[in-house]
Design a protein around this motif. Structure first.
Motif, PDB file in Angstrom:
ATOM      1  N   CYS A 192       0.793  -1.303   0.197  1.00  0.00           N
ATOM      2  CA  CYS A 192       0.122   0.067   0.126  1.00  0.00           C
ATOM      3  C   CYS A 192       0.688   1.162   0.152  1.00  0.00           C
ATOM      4  N   PRO A 193       2.031   1.190   0.913  1.00  0.00           N
ATOM      5  CA  PRO A 193       2.728   2.497   0.841  1.00  0.00           C
ATOM      6  C   PRO A 193       3.339   2.981  -0.584  1.00  0.00           C
ATOM      7  N   VAL A 194       3.553   2.043  -1.691  1.00  0.00           N
ATOM      8  CA  VAL A 194       3.855   2.541  -2.737  1.00  0.00           C
ATOM      9  C   VAL A 194       2.985   2.308  -3.936  1.00  0.00           C
TER      10      VAL A 194
ATOM     11  N   ASP B  45      -0.196   3.591  -5.979  1.00  0.00           N
ATOM     12  CA  ASP B  45      -0.979   4.826  -6.217  1.00  0.00           C
ATOM     13  C   ASP B  45      -2.423   4.801  -5.811  1.00  0.00           C
TER      14      ASP B  45
ATOM     15  N   PRO C 234       4.697  -7.331 -12.815  1.00  0.00           N
ATOM     16  CA  PRO C 234       3.909  -6.518 -13.335  1.00  0.00           C
ATOM     17  C   PRO C 234       3.957  -6.568 -14.881  1.00  0.00           C
TER      18      PRO C 234
ATOM     19  N   TRP D 166      -0.450  -4.247 -12.501  1.00  0.00           N
ATOM     20  CA  TRP D 166       0.181  -4.865 -11.347  1.00  0.00           C
ATOM     21  C   TRP D 166      -0.353  -6.272 -11.095  1.00  0.00           C
TER      22      TRP D 166
ATOM     23  N   PHE E 204       2.839   7.677  -9.993  1.00  0.00           N
ATOM     24  CA  PHE E 204       3.551   8.032  -8.903  1.00  0.00           C
ATOM     25  C   PHE E 204       3.427   9.654  -8.730  1.00  0.00           C
TER      26      PHE E 204
ATOM     27  N   TYR F  12       0.728  11.335  -7.575  1.00  0.00           N
ATOM     28  CA  TYR F  12      -0.246  11.924  -6.855  1.00  0.00           C
ATOM     29  C   TYR F  12      -0.470  10.920  -5.719  1.00  0.00           C
ATOM     30  N   ARG F  13      -0.904  11.395  -4.663  1.00  0.00           N
ATOM     31  CA  ARG F  13      -1.526  10.753  -3.762  1.00  0.00           C
ATOM     32  C   ARG F  13      -2.705  11.096  -3.123  1.00  0.00           C
TER      33      ARG F  13
ATOM     34  N   TRP G 110      -4.840  11.154  -0.862  1.00  0.00           N
ATOM     35  CA  TRP G 110      -5.381  11.777   0.130  1.00  0.00           C
ATOM     36  C   TRP G 110      -5.141  13.320   0.169  1.00  0.00           C
ATOM     37  N   TYR G 111      -4.207  13.588  -0.603  1.00  0.00           N
ATOM     38  CA  TYR G 111      -4.055  15.012  -0.670  1.00  0.00           C
ATOM     39  C   TYR G 111      -5.058  15.897  -1.794  1.00  0.00           C
TER      40      TYR G 111
END
Lengths: 584, 400, 199
Positions: free
Chosen positions: A155-157, A159, A189, A204, A270, A272-273, A275-276
């Motif tokens: 999850c950390p990497v 999108d 992937p 992926w 890569f 955007y994230r 939650w921002y």
């Protein structure tokens, strides 16, 4: 007459209890009004129209019961493969669970299986449903556990993190620890689109939960059927036929509908994230269809467009032309400064005042020596203000520019319009149906020297002006251009004013089916804080309009009802998120 | 014979006012140092000859110089900074009042020094006498009270004129607090006036120096310190010290400017010397209160052995006695200032209701009781144990 | 029936609210005790450590903060010498001061172990509040707070640390302080038992 009724035969002994004791028999279902059916959910009765919904889950969602689901999507045929949406159903007459899980490790006495709510048709005779019983919740937990067996913990990497259905349901129903001791199946992937083109979809494979939404989308909506599931068991994966690539103008939608981070857009990867994001409901400006979209912005930068449901316009989808057509908003070529007297300036108030005054000078000499060119990319409010400006100047010389049309692209459940202008219908509403034909006359007037000053408001990002227009512009004594990107038009201008892109302004677009829809401001206008409407209003002030004020688009639209009968009584609030068909 | 007196008077005035004003920056420095020492820190130690990167250390002096010598030019740096900063006036401030307020904060406490006798009279030649006092007003203590009340205006003006919420709250608090504690203070002073039988501060010191039966019960010797008011009015001493802290808005009574609630209180919106004058006013007021306390309770310039020294015929010895008296007064006054600093870094702030309760339900009843007790003890009007000070001498330089 | 057992977890006896005595309500004795206390401190040796010139460059030589001290940040490297960070934005998301700015990108093809890394990693230490949430949030243990406590600099630009600076600090602190790790089990001389007994 005996009042005694013959004693009813003793009810059959209930079957051996399965886990938790069955609840006491329910009361009879109330009789629904004609045409409706009774749906009892968690003990509460609802009267619904069974013809309105395809399956049970749609009725439950509409009634406000959040049934978790992966494979179900309202725009696709139900598949029922994920088993996440299972609910309990009870017999209407006896109140006994129709089929239930055996929780107490007792021998099965019946076939234990809750109903798959996304596949279960509504029974017009009435249904009794339970969505939050221990059996249902336990079932979801087990389903989640199976999904997470081979799902990587990345999850950390990923999108999708932050907007991932699997993540959300894992919070609700997942275990904190995995009981899976063996090694996970690793799948590499792979590119689904041709690697040489700069945009496409990447898969992926290990994140995929095989809900088959993408497969069904490409079969049902785009009709291109590129993807399918290959191999068996836990080796199953999404794949594409060798030698073929996923390449159609609707493929961006599979990224949206993918409930996990398996399918991602190569162009956005890569960057955007989730939650921002500041989420704004708006309208896509790329064609006359006016697809309803959500603009995701991070601080003052537009990062992503994605479709939003509007069953009257675009269903749940949008095309990739519109989806990727936002990079000009934050482009380097944006016109940010005003340019008057050959010098760039930030003083937009002074520049607009000067432009207004100069136009007025020309108009005082000869009103018809001042002409205006608008574009079909402006909102109703801006077009109306432009009309007010020329009424003040006394000129009737108004033409319009528009993007050239292409061909319609038709898919089984979606159509990409040929007209690439978002507000052509609005333009014709304000200035009449033949305003675009007037442009040729204007060019002729300029060439003949009858027209000395021209105010051109474009704000079209990809417009290539025709050579005869560029040739004519050279003849002008005074050319004011208001545009968003620098180009031949901006270079030719004597006075240049900054325009605003679709993400920077509020306003109303009228689409090809005469539907007025709201465009929303997402980021602050980059051109000295002024969007097109504010610039036009300032020019109007400079031209000496007696009652010109700086008004918001909302207020301008409210006042427009007095001029245009078809808009009478309409406000932005009334248009709402889904818009209204004008004149209906 | 006229103009020399004016010169001498001018010298005395300059000495007293100039001394007071120039001591203020150093008091700020001392306060910072004392707070640092109490909190086991070093305090300001950079500006000055000693300290890191300083001149002394460049020449190899290192050990031991920093704590003692480091930072002693800090007051100068502070003053320069305050003078050279831009004086901002908030857009919505009430300009005249805003500019006036710092003056009201500085002038009243400075005026209180007019009547405080900082030393014994120096007899230059026979009949010519220099008073180490700007003006020997008969109303003495009443003048101090009248003038000191004005300083409440400075705070209230500052709070009101800033046109901002925190200063306004600070100003309102300052007003209420000063009014409340002035009542108690006046009652305390009233008992002292009874006890000394005079409102002139000069007389008060003289009576303490002379000793005698101040309360009618205790006949004491003036040579030693037993004539000081502290030993005759101990309760009044404690009450006066508390009221003095409250009148000066010092901790634990600094609610008008309490930083944790009101940012800076009444002087939040002030910068540069506007703030500097409020700051100055606070320290001058502390010194004025210290002077008052020393005068009324600690014998003013009086010190043991003064009578013996002063008995000498030599002018030099006479001068020496007066100078020692001057120094002794300074020590007593600054002693109170030190005490106020010490208290500040020891006690937390009162809550507002606690402050009012202490003032109205603690200080005032006790002061009243003290007043009644003093009156009862003074009822028989004892015969004065000594002659009143010779009015003939003082008449020469009387200012009226 | 079993006999009634006393409450197995008796509550700690609550201190009774007692009314203050007359002397206590007078405050003055307590005030005097407070004054005595501060008077004693007036003459104590200060805790301040005087460091100058050379020592200021590496103050850790002079004084080592206790374990858990949160000073300036540093980034760690992995075995291949690459930055450990995977640009997941967890630290930036956890940061209450919003002082971490990251730009992610796909890794160069020769980085086999992962697919994203930070092309830009900046910490604005002027905004940072040194809460350490970034260290806690990091899923790959790439960012950490060093014991560096001298946080001063001459210009503002110096306090915006980029990836190179953070990695260099990591080499400086992460390696030189290998005996001083900020984990309870890594504290030099601290056995788990000693840790347990310590409060």
């Amino acid at each position: 007459m005996s009042t005694e009724t013959p004693s009813a035969p003793a009810p059959a002994a209930p079957p051996a209890p399965l886990g938790p004791l069955p609840k006491p028999p329910l009361g009879p279902l109330p009789k629904p009004p004609p045409g409706l059916m009774t749906l009892r959910v968690n003990g509460k009765d609802h009267f619904i129209d069974p013809r309105k919904y395809r399956t049970l889950i749609e009725a439950l969602h509409e009634l406000g019961y959040p049934i978790p689901h992966f494979c179900y999507h309202p725009g696709l045929e139900p598949d029922g493969n994920c088993r996440m949406c299972c609910v309990n159903q009870r017999d209407v007459k006896t109140g006994q669970p129709l089929m239930t899980l055996n929780l107490a490790n007792q021998p099965f006495t019946s076939y234990p299986k809750p109903v798959i709510s996304c596949r279960e048709p509504l029974d017009p005779r009435g249904m009794v449903i339970e969505t939050e019983t221990p059996e249902v919740i336990k079932g979801r937990q087990w389903v989640m556990e199976f999904f997470l067996i081979n799902h990587p913990l990345d999850c950390p990497v990923c999108d999708k993190a932050g907007e991932c259905a699997l993540q959300d349901y894992s919070f609700l129903h997942g275990n904190a620890d995995s009981r899976f001791q063996e090694t996970k199946v690793e799948k590499a992937p792979k590119e689904l689109s041709a690697p040489e083109q700069d945009y496409g979809i990447k898969l992926w494979t290990d994140r995929c939960i095989l809900c088959s939404r993408c497969v069904r989308f490409l079969t049902e909506v785009s009709g291109t059927s590129e993807l399918y599931i290959v191999k068996r068991g836990d080796r199953s994966e999404i794949d594409i036929a060798p030698g073929h690539w996923l390449n159609n103008p609707l493929m961006g939608n599979v990224v949206d509908i993918c409930p996990v981070g398996a399918l991602l857009d190569r162009r956005l990867i890569f960057t955007y994230r989730a939650w921002y994001f500041r989420i704004t409901r708006s309208v896509c400006p790329a064609c006359a269809r006016g697809c309803n979209i959500i603009v995701d912005a991070d601080k003052q930068c537009v990062r992503r467009l994605r479709p939003r449901e509007n069953r009257d316009v675009n269903l749940w989808w949008m095309c990739d032309y519109g989806r990727h057509d936002f990079h000009y908003v934050n482009a380097k070529e944006r016109v940010l400064l005003c340019r008057v007297d050959g010098a760039a300036t930030t003083d937009i108030q002074g520049a607009t005042r000067q432009v207004g005054a100069r136009l007025k000078e020309f108009a005082q000499a000869d009103p018809q020596s001042v002409a205006g060119l608008v574009s079909a990319w402006l909102t109703l409010e801006e077009l109306h203000t432009f009309r007010q400006l020329f009424e003040t100047l006394g000129s009737r010389q108004i033409g319009a520019l528009a993007q050239p049309s292409t061909k319609d692209e038709v898919f089984p459940k979606f159509r990409i319009e040929a007209d690439k202008n978002p507000n052509r219908a609005g333009l014709q509403l304000i200035f009449g149906a033949d305003v675009e034909k007037n442009t040729a006359a204007l060019i002729e007037g300029i060439q003949a020297g009858r027209i000395k000053a021209l105010y051109l408001v474009s704000s079209m990002p990809h417009y290539t002006p025709p050579p005869e227009l560029l040739e004519a512009l050279k003849k002008l004594q005074y050319l004011v251009v208001q545009d968003i990107l620098s180009g031949p038009l901006a270079d030719a201008a004597h006075a240049l004013l900054p325009g605003a892109a679709f993400a920077e302004k509020d306003g109303v677009f009228v689409n090809s089916r005469n539907r007025a829809q709201l465009l929303r401001r997402v980021i602050d206008p980059l051109g000295q804080g002024h969007d097109d409407l504010a610039v036009l209003q300032r020019v109007l002030q400079g031209a000496g309009a007696p009652d010109a004020k700086l008004l918001s688009a909302r207020e301008v639209f409210r006042r427009m009802g007095a001029t245009y009968p078809v808009l009478a009584g309409l406000t932005h609030r009334e248009l709402g998120h889904k818009g209204l068909v004008l004149g209906k | 014979m006229g103009w020399e007196l004016y010169v001498l008077k001018a010298v005395a005035v300059l000495l007293i006012f100039g001394g007071v004003l120039s001591v203020v920056p150093f008091l700020v420095f001392f306060e910072r140092k004392i707070s640092a020492f109490i909190q086991d820190r070093v305090g300001p130690n950079r500006v000055g000859l000693a300290g890191p990167d300083s001149l002394l250390e460049a020449f190899g002096f290192r050990k031991g110089t920093r704590r003692v010598l480091g930072g002693w030019l800090q007051p100068l740096a502070d003053v320069i900074k305050l003078f050279t900063k831009e004086a901002l006036i908030p857009a919505h401030a009430d300009r005249p009042l805003y500019l006036l307020a710092p003056l009201f904060a500085v002038l009243p406490p400075l005026l209180a020094f007019v009547v405080i006798p900082v030393g014994q009279d120096i007899v230059v030649s026979s009949g010519v006498l220099v008073k180490l006092q700007v003006a020997d007003l008969h109303v003495g203590i009443l003048f101090v009270l009248a003038v000191a009340s004005l300083s409440a205006y400075g705070l209230a003006f500052g709070g009101w004129a800033s046109n901002s919420k925190f200063p306004l709250l600070g100003g309102v608090r300052a007003m209420a607090q000063m009014v409340s504690y002035e009542v108690g203070m006046v009652l305390v002073i009233l008992a002292l006036v009874m006890s000394y039988d005079s409102v002139s501060l000069r007389d008060m010191v003289s009576r303490q120096a002379a000793g005698g039966t101040l309360l009618g019960i205790w006949d004491c010797d003036g040579d030693w310190i037993w004539g000081w008011g502290l030993f005759h009015q101990p309760l009044a001493f404690v009450l006066f010290a508390i009221c003095a802290l409250a009148e000066n808005n010092r901790l634990p009574f600094d609610l008008p400017e309490c930083e944790s609630e009101l940012v800076g209180g009444y002087h939040t919106e002030y910068s540069s010397m506007g703030f500097g004058m409020f700051f100055q006013g606070e320290y001058i007021a502390m010194m004025a209160m210290g002077g008052l306390l020393a005068t009324m309770f600690l014998g003013g310039w009086h010190y043991p052995g003064y009578a013996w020294l002063n008995a000498s015929d030599s002018l030099l010895v006479h001068l020496l006695a007066a100078l020692i008296g001057l120094a002794v007064f300074g020590v007593k006054m600054l002693g109170f200032v030190f005490f106020a600093m010490w208290v500040r870094w020891t006690l937390p702030r009162f809550r507002w209701d606690q402050l009012m309760r202490v003032g109205w339900k603690g200080i005032i009843p006790l002061a009243l009781a003290n007043l009644v007790l003093t009156a009862a003890l003074n009822l028989p009007a004892p015969a004065p144990a000594h002659e009143k000070p010779d009015r003939n001498l003082t008449a020469v330089t009387r200012d009226r | 029936m079993t006999a009634q057992t006393p409450n197995p977890t008796p509550q700690s006896p609550r201190k009774e609210q007692r009314t203050l005595t007359w002397a206590e309500r007078l405050y003055l004795p307590e005030v005097l005790r407070g004054l005595r206390n501060t008077w004693r401190h007036l003459f104590r040796k200060p805790f301040t450590i005087d460091y100058d010139g050379t020592e200021r460059a590496s103050p850790l030589k002079y004084h080592t903060p206790r374990p858990g001290y949160r000073g300036e940040h540093y980034l760690k490297k992995d075995e291949d010498g690459h930055v450990k960070c995977v640009a997941c934005f967890m630290c930036a998301a956890a940061c209450p001061a919003e002082c971490i700015h990251i730009e992610a990108a796909p890794t160069p093809p020769d980085w086999k172990d992962r697919e994203r890394y930070p092309v830009r990693f900046e910490i604005d230490l002027l905004r940072c509040i040194y809460c350490g949430y970034c260290e806690e949030a990091c899923p790959v243990d790439a960012i950490a707070l060093s014991p560096t406590y001298n946080l001063c600099s001459v210009t503002r630009e110096e306090k915006i640390y980029n990836c190179e600076k953070l990695l260099a600090d990591g080499e400086r602190y992460g390696l030189s302080l290998s005996t001083h790790r900020y984990r309870p089990d890594g504290v030099p001389g601290a056995t788990p038992a000693a840790q347990g007994s310590a409060h």
